[in-house]
Design an enzyme around this catalytic site. Sequence first.
Site, PDB file in Angstrom:
ATOM      1  N   THR A   1       0.843  -1.204   0.000  1.00 19.65           N
ATOM      2  CA  THR A   1       0.000   0.000   0.000  1.00 19.65           C
ATOM      3  C   THR A   1       0.875   1.249   0.000  1.00 19.65           C
ATOM      4  O   THR A   1       0.627   2.199  -0.739  1.00 19.65           O
ATOM      5  CB  THR A   1      -0.895   0.058   1.266  1.00 19.65           C
ATOM      6  OG1 THR A   1      -1.549  -1.175   1.408  1.00 19.65           O
ATOM      7  CG2 THR A   1      -1.885   1.178   1.209  1.00 19.65           C
TER       8      THR A   1
ATOM      9  N   TYR B   1       8.127  -1.087   7.380  1.00 25.11           N
ATOM     10  CA  TYR B   1       7.267   0.093   7.326  1.00 25.11           C
ATOM     11  C   TYR B   1       8.122   1.352   7.142  1.00 25.11           C
ATOM     12  O   TYR B   1       7.861   2.183   6.271  1.00 25.11           O
ATOM     13  CB  TYR B   1       6.439   0.189   8.617  1.00 25.11           C
ATOM     14  CG  TYR B   1       5.700   1.482   8.774  1.00 25.11           C
ATOM     15  CD1 TYR B   1       4.604   1.782   7.970  1.00 25.11           C
ATOM     16  CD2 TYR B   1       6.101   2.431   9.714  1.00 25.11           C
ATOM     17  CE1 TYR B   1       3.918   2.982   8.106  1.00 25.11           C
ATOM     18  CE2 TYR B   1       5.421   3.632   9.862  1.00 25.11           C
ATOM     19  CZ  TYR B   1       4.332   3.897   9.055  1.00 25.11           C
ATOM     20  OH  TYR B   1       3.673   5.090   9.186  1.00 25.11           O
TER      21      TYR B   1
END
Length: 327
Positions: A97, A151
Site C-alpha cells: 500500500t 514500514y
Amino acid sequence: MQKNILVTGGAGFIGSHLTDMLLEQGHSVTVIDDLSTGSVKNLSSVRSNPRLNFVVDSIMNVRLMSELIDWCDHVYHFAAAVGVRLILDKPVQTIETNIRGTEIVLSLAAKKQRKVLITSTSEVYGKGAKVPFCEDDDLVLGATIKPRWGYACSKAIDEFLALAYWREHRVPVVIVRLFNTVGPRQTGRYGMVIPRFAEQALKNEDITVYGDGYQTRSFAHVHDVIGALNSLMNTPTAVGQVFNVGNDTELSIMELAQLVKAQTQSQSEIRCIPFEKAYDENFEDLLRRVPSLEKLKRVIDYAPKYSINDIVSQVVDHTRREMESNG
Ligand code: UDP
C-alpha cells in the site's frame, strides 16, 4: 482562492481533521478512502456539506485516481498502512500500500502537474540516537527480520520517490515526517498509546505500559499538525523539501500513563508488560523520538498551541463519548 482538493485517506484520523479544515476554508474536497482503517463516522459532521465528495474506493484504482487527480489542484496523500500493531500483523499490505499507492499518486500528479503533499513518518529516523532528529540526519534502520523496519523503509522509499519526481519531472511535492500525531478520533485499535491508555483508565482496567516506560515520545495535537500541513502546501519555498512536523516537548510513556490516570481519576493500576509479550520477540521499540522543528519554523509560522494536558483531556472526553454511544 477556492481550490479543488483531493485528500487520500480522508476518512482516517488526520485526513478527516484536515478535510474539516479545508471545507471550513471554503474549498471543494474529494475524499478517497477504502475504510480499511478509516471510518465514515470521522466525516459525520461534514457529510452533508455539498462541497464534499466522499468516494469509498482504493487508491490502487488507477482509472478512478486519474479522474480525481485530473479534477483537483492539490493532493494531500494520507492513505497508507498505519499503526505499529497493523504493521506487524499485515507486513505485505503495509509495504505494498505504501509504495504502490504513493507511486500511483505521484505518477498521475506528474501527468497533470498537480501539487502533492506526501505524509511520511518519524519512523524513518529509526534508531537514530542523535536527539532531536533533523531532516538531513542519516537514517538508522534495523534488521529486515523485524517488520517494523519494513514500514520505515516503505515510507523512506515514498520520500525518495517524491523527491525523484520533483527533480526529474518537476512535480511540486512537499514531504512531511509526522511525529506521534494524536487527538480525538484516533483509535487505539492499531496500537496507538494515548487512546489505549484513555480507554483502559476509563474502564478502570490496568494501564499497560510496554517495556519499563522510560521510552519517550513527543506528542502533537492533530490540529497543530494539520495547520502546519496546510501552511506548507501553500508555501512555494516548501516545494521539493522534507519537514519534521510535530511537537518537541518530550514525555516518557510512564509519565503519560500517570497523567491519564490522574486526569480520569481512575482506579487503574499501571502495569509494565515486556515488549516481547506485547508484540513478539522480533519487535524493537525506540527509546527517544523528538523532532527538531527549526527547519519548519524557518519556512512557516509554527508554534504548537496544544499541550499534552490539553491532548489527554480531549482524548479522554472523546473516548468517554464513544464508550457511552457504544453502550
Ligand atoms: N505503548 C504502551 N502501551 C500501549 C501502546 C503503546 O506502552 O498500550 C508504548 C509503545 O511501546 C511506544 C509508545 O507507547 O513506546 C508509543 O506507541 P505508539 O504505538 O502510540 O507510537 P510509536 O511507537 O509509533 O511512536
